[in-house]
Design a protein around this motif. Sequence first.
Motif, PDB file in Angstrom:
ATOM      1  N   ARG C 203       0.813  -1.217   0.000  1.00  0.00           N
ATOM      2  CA  ARG C 203       0.000   0.000   0.000  1.00  0.00           C
ATOM      3  C   ARG C 203       0.849   1.271   0.000  1.00  0.00           C
ATOM      4  NH1 ARG C 203      -3.032  -3.081   3.352  1.00  0.00           N
ATOM      5  NH2 ARG C 203      -2.132  -2.119   5.185  1.00  0.00           N
ATOM      6  N   GLY C 204       2.131   1.147  -0.099  1.00  0.00           N
ATOM      7  CA  GLY C 204       2.915   2.355  -0.282  1.00  0.00           C
ATOM      8  C   GLY C 204       3.678   2.794   0.942  1.00  0.00           C
ATOM      9  N   THR C 205       3.515   2.103   2.051  1.00  0.00           N
ATOM     10  CA  THR C 205       4.383   2.420   3.171  1.00  0.00           C
ATOM     11  C   THR C 205       5.158   1.159   3.523  1.00  0.00           C
ATOM     12  OG1 THR C 205       2.571   1.886   4.649  1.00  0.00           O
ATOM     13  CG2 THR C 205       2.909   4.211   4.141  1.00  0.00           C
ATOM     14  N   GLY C 206       6.123   1.272   4.397  1.00  0.00           N
ATOM     15  CA  GLY C 206       7.053   0.203   4.714  1.00  0.00           C
ATOM     16  C   GLY C 206       6.372  -1.027   5.270  1.00  0.00           C
ATOM     17  N   PRO C 207       7.044  -2.059   5.652  1.00  0.00           N
ATOM     18  CA  PRO C 207       8.498  -2.127   5.530  1.00  0.00           C
ATOM     19  C   PRO C 207       8.932  -2.326   4.072  1.00  0.00           C
ATOM     20  CG  PRO C 207       7.636  -4.227   6.306  1.00  0.00           C
ATOM     21  CD  PRO C 207       6.467  -3.284   6.213  1.00  0.00           C
ATOM     22  N   PHE C 208      10.068  -1.783   3.721  1.00  0.00           N
ATOM     23  CA  PHE C 208      10.537  -1.885   2.346  1.00  0.00           C
ATOM     24  C   PHE C 208      11.382  -3.130   2.145  1.00  0.00           C
ATOM     25  CE2 PHE C 208       9.221   2.437   2.507  1.00  0.00           C
ATOM     26  CZ  PHE C 208       8.744   2.667   1.237  1.00  0.00           C
ATOM     27  N   VAL C 225      19.763  -3.124   4.882  1.00  0.00           N
ATOM     28  CA  VAL C 225      19.036  -1.930   4.453  1.00  0.00           C
ATOM     29  C   VAL C 225      17.581  -2.040   4.889  1.00  0.00           C
ATOM     30  CG1 VAL C 225      18.186  -0.622   2.467  1.00  0.00           C
ATOM     31  CG2 VAL C 225      20.547  -1.515   2.464  1.00  0.00           C
ATOM     32  N   GLU C 226      17.005  -3.195   4.663  1.00  0.00           N
ATOM     33  CA  GLU C 226      15.594  -3.406   5.028  1.00  0.00           C
ATOM     34  C   GLU C 226      15.399  -3.212   6.521  1.00  0.00           C
ATOM     35  OE1 GLU C 226      14.411  -7.231   3.573  1.00  0.00           O
ATOM     36  OE2 GLU C 226      14.595  -6.648   1.464  1.00  0.00           O
ATOM     37  N   GLU C 227      16.349  -3.757   7.280  1.00  0.00           N
ATOM     38  CA  GLU C 227      16.267  -3.661   8.732  1.00  0.00           C
ATOM     39  C   GLU C 227      16.346  -2.201   9.181  1.00  0.00           C
ATOM     40  OE1 GLU C 227      18.959  -6.471  10.901  1.00  0.00           O
ATOM     41  OE2 GLU C 227      19.519  -4.608  11.948  1.00  0.00           O
ATOM     42  N   ALA C 228      17.304  -1.493   8.598  1.00  0.00           N
ATOM     43  CA  ALA C 228      17.478  -0.085   8.959  1.00  0.00           C
ATOM     44  C   ALA C 228      16.238   0.720   8.592  1.00  0.00           C
ATOM     45  CB  ALA C 228      18.716   0.482   8.280  1.00  0.00           C
ATOM     46  N   ALA C 229      15.713   0.455   7.391  1.00  0.00           N
ATOM     47  CA  ALA C 229      14.535   1.204   6.943  1.00  0.00           C
ATOM     48  C   ALA C 229      13.336   0.882   7.841  1.00  0.00           C
ATOM     49  CB  ALA C 229      14.219   0.882   5.489  1.00  0.00           C
ATOM     50  N   ALA C 230      13.214  -0.380   8.217  1.00  0.00           N
ATOM     51  CA  ALA C 230      12.102  -0.783   9.085  1.00  0.00           C
ATOM     52  C   ALA C 230      12.227  -0.113  10.447  1.00  0.00           C
ATOM     53  CB  ALA C 230      12.067  -2.297   9.237  1.00  0.00           C
ATOM     54  N   GLY C 231      13.478   0.128  10.857  1.00  0.00           N
ATOM     55  CA  GLY C 231      13.711   0.776  12.134  1.00  0.00           C
ATOM     56  C   GLY C 231      13.610   2.279  12.068  1.00  0.00           C
ATOM     57  N   GLY C 232      13.183   2.792  10.934  1.00  0.00           N
ATOM     58  CA  GLY C 232      12.935   4.221  10.832  1.00  0.00           C
ATOM     59  C   GLY C 232      14.065   5.033  10.235  1.00  0.00           C
ATOM     60  N   ALA C 233      15.120   4.376   9.763  1.00  0.00           N
ATOM     61  CA  ALA C 233      16.223   5.129   9.146  1.00  0.00           C
ATOM     62  C   ALA C 233      15.759   5.758   7.835  1.00  0.00           C
ATOM     63  CB  ALA C 233      17.411   4.209   8.886  1.00  0.00           C
ATOM     64  N   GLY C 234      16.279   6.923   7.524  1.00  0.00           N
ATOM     65  CA  GLY C 234      15.984   7.568   6.248  1.00  0.00           C
ATOM     66  C   GLY C 234      16.752   6.875   5.139  1.00  0.00           C
ATOM     67  N   PRO C 235      16.444   7.256   3.892  1.00  0.00           N
ATOM     68  CA  PRO C 235      17.081   6.589   2.761  1.00  0.00           C
ATOM     69  C   PRO C 235      18.609   6.607   2.823  1.00  0.00           C
ATOM     70  CG  PRO C 235      15.274   7.978   2.005  1.00  0.00           C
ATOM     71  CD  PRO C 235      15.422   8.242   3.468  1.00  0.00           C
TER      72      PRO C 235
END
Lengths: 156, 759, 282
Positions: C203-208, C225-235
């Motif tokens: 639907r357009g939001t994480g997790p990526f 990368v996925e872990e970091a993004a899921a934890g709220g890290a920016g790109p």
Amino acid sequence: MKVRMTVNGVPYEDEVEPRLLLVQYIRGMLGLTGTNIGCDTSSCGSCTVLFGGESVKSCTLLAVQGEGAEITTIEGLALPDGRLHPVQRAFRENHGLQCGFCTPGMVMAAVSLLNENPHPSAREVREGLEGNLCRCTGYHNIVEAVLAAARSEDLS
Amino acid sequence: MSILGHRVLRKEDIKFLTVGGTYVDDVDLPGAAWLAYVRSPLAHARIAGIDVTRARQAPGVVDAVTAQDVGLAPSRMDADEIPEVMARPFLATGTVRFVGEPVVAVVANSLAEAVDACELVEVDYDPLVPVVDPSMALDDDVLLFPEAGTNVVTSIGEPNVEGVGEGSLFDGCEVVVRQRILNQRVAPCPLEVRASAATFGPDGRLTFYVSSQTPFTMREDLAKMLGVDEDRVRVIAPDVGGGFGAKIEPYPDELLVAWLARRLSRPVRWTETRSESMLGIGHGRGQVQYVTIGGSRDGKVAAYYLEVVQDSGAYPQIGALLPDLTKTMLTGTYDIPKAGFFSRSVVTNTTPLTAYRGAGRPEATAAIERSMDLFAAEIGMDPADVRRANLIGADRFPFTTVIGTQYDIGDYQGALDLLLEVSGYKELREEQAGRRRSAAPSQLGLGMSVYVEITNADEGTEFSSVEIRPDGKAVVKTGTSAHGQGHATAWSMVVAEKLGLSVDDVEFVQSDTDIVKSGIGTFGSRSLQSGGVATRRAATRVLEMAKDLAADMLETAPEDVVADPAGGGLQVAGVPSARKSWAELSGAATERGAPLLAEVDYEFQGATYPFGAHLAVVEVDTETGKVVLRRMVAVDDAGRILNPLLADGQIHGGLAQGVAQALLEEFRYDEDGNPLTTNLADYTFVSAAELPSFECARMETPTPKNELGAKGIGESGTIGSTPAVHNAVVDALAHLGVRHIDMPTTPERVWRAITAAAP
Amino acid sequence: MIPARFDYRRAGSVGEAVALLSEFPGAKLLAGGHSLLPLMRLRLAVPSLLIDIGPVSGLSYVRDEGDHLSVGALTRHRDLELSEVVRREAPVLSYAAGQVGDPQVRHRGTIGGSLAHGDPASDLPAVVLALDGTLVAEGPAGPREIPATDFFCGFLETAIGPDEVLTEVRLPKARGGWSFQKFNRRAQDWATVGVVAVAGDGRGTGPFRVALVNMGLTPLRAAAVEEAAAGGAGPAEAASRAAEGTEPPSDLNATAEFRRHLASVLVRRALEEAMAGERTVA
């Protein structure tokens, strides 16, 4: 191995070795030498023909994979009365060829491109011809030719 | 109105567009056997043994021969500079010296059988240490030809032992910049690979089909190889799918086809694969350059010195002689008071170097044009201003450079001014400044070159004949050998204009040594100013003969006879009824035993020097290092243009190849001499998708060297564009402290340069 | 240019292909042939028998199965590019299919062939990994499902058994944000490095989910990368971990070091684009 296919509207049936490439069949057994071989890694597109109306590299198909197919080569592109296809005419009018070696493949790729996208931008033409290499023209006039063909009224 | 100077469509096109050309591989040769070569997989090795027993027994195999079977003396390019001991054998003899060198020739009833049998040939190699880097070859630690005692083939000039200090060329310079510049090895890549086919007639004469730029040279070499007179050999270059210089010199593997046909009393044919071609056809460029440029802070260049190490590959041929042309064009479009040159050509365990579009001149232009930008960057001046301060003025021609080259005519300042105007240079610089201020990842770079080059550099003649046929049409037979340049149309225009015929009423014949009396060929941008002028002279003579004849038939004076304004014949001026058609004239001439035929061996009056100015605009992604060419603007002056359609086509093709050298192409070896870019998937041959459409502006400064006013145009695009693009890439990163990146400017090289320059 | 001699059989059905594979060890399947034939022409592959599954009917399709798409193994890149269903439900696949090779390749090459070849430099394997797809292989014991994460085992090695045929790819719908970053020197080249990013919940939001092309012996998921993004890290922060766990090759186009750098730049760009939300294929 027996193979049957229609090339430029003419049905053929031949006994071939399985390892014979479609381009070798077209050139060697059918004597249609307009289609050329320019590389051995599917990179240059000199061997491009239409397979069921879509561009393919005939060096990357076995002749036996052509079973039942409708193939068109450069020799089959002009109208039966000899009038040139709009893409052929545009290549001449825009000096889209020099040594002529890449030309049959380039023309067939351009025909396929225009079938899929009748009004491409210059960028779309360039990307659509990414699989066809030319060493002479610098592509400038090839792109002009394809754009001119797209503008021509009788592009069928 | 004259047809010359007009955009006449090519008469040769229809065939290519409807049934394709007839290239060597398309020539029908019933009963021909196929040849395939076993090639060396090693860069340098002694051949301990060869066993062809299994190959000979394989299905369909007719013959398998080694150097021992062939027993031919090695062939050497006819040039004093090349040592006899470095001559190239037809098949590797005792030693292999590059990957791809032919070792065994296998002939079979079909190509597939020949290729299969090659895998059954056993060659026992004792590896030797290879020399791959030309700079290391200079050390002579490993010798390719121990009998020669050195890897140096030939040298020109003297090393700059004085350096840049007192008493040197650079004495008194406020600023001196030095740089090592790689002009990398590239693969010419004509779309048609090499191919030849040989058949002996019942009379024992050889007919040889070959993809060549020089059929008459080929005839000479074949006769020599076979030990027969040249009149026993007919060479035909049918349609040729591009050459770019790499099909000037006959290659042993294409010549040997004729020797095998004689041995087997059967036609033999050979077409290499692209993978073979990448190693077999000569490579281009291959210079390591060391430039030194000095001058004052006001932008005036006082001295320039270029040292070259020329890679010649395993067997010296044209490649070894390229530095001579580099030296000829040393100082380019600039009036530089002091200059020096030193070159050494060395053999290495790599594919031999040959001519490639420009051949020695692009290297000269790249060196001086990079140097001008390096100098400009050092003194903080705009590169356009530095160039303007040093260009040879238009009022100074003929101009003799400090190295002794005499330029015919030019207007370099005019070319630069036009370039800056049509490209919108000032606005581009403003856009660049804006990008720099914004520190956007994508930075803009502008690069230019103001080039001059030499065309038709050799002394000599070219042949052409013009004859009126019984049907009143003309036939021109020329010694040049076009392979895409459009000579059929251009030469027909020359004849048609002279004789009042239509272009379609002129038959064009070339590249058949039985039909054309003699010839040199097509290379070095020579054809129009040699063969084209010869054609014009032959047509002029035919016209004079016809006028005399018509005057006699119409009982008037020759000076009263003029071309029929409606075309197709001659008439008495002002008396349309007193007319003779070309068919009538041809018939009458033949009856009188003096056919309307003129044969001309035109001795040309020295080289011509086309020039121009190119500007490249690139966008460089400073995060990934990727370079995109946004614009390529070219001003070119090749003298009077016969057919702008053809001239533009030559420029476009040259530009693309030049751009490709700057951004993409490099033929690479590993340190053991294994080639890495052996096909068109790995060798980054440029495609339409990586290029913009070109913006071309033309100047026409006719040369006084010939009556057409024409200079060559085949190579200008390549020569000017490479340094323009190269300079643009460096310019995009100048504000980051980058001063030089070797070609091709790959993403990784760009990224590393940015990283290295970072404070 | 000429392949070594081989035998050739046409299979009319999957069952027939499986039977032939069982009967002739060393046989290779031929689909579009655009991975295999180039190798055979240079004699880098010398199979004794080719089993042509091109004539097998019913293996070229895209079906909307509610929560996922089923794609037949013989579906061509060109069909994926054009398929309305794919464009709507898994736009990243449609877009990436349009970036494979050149038009001629896309007219012949198939998704099944591309996946079965298992080339880490190919585009579609990484797309299927990022989409968390499931592959269906059919052998003598019938069909079995293989999660994409278990499918790529080594360089040009997959989990397909010697007597199995890849028949279908199942892809969870992914209508949310997506990106495919392909970095190459020429348009027709394989990716020097490629990055696929898709929003995981469709639907357009994480997790990526993020996958990498040409960063190792197989296509890879960028787990760090996925872990970091899921934890709220920016790109940018997440992308700094792009090369973790990768073993990129050094070759003509790039050294391993440069590939690691490219991966971080491209992952950042991919995440930025994917996080911007839903997007249709141009």
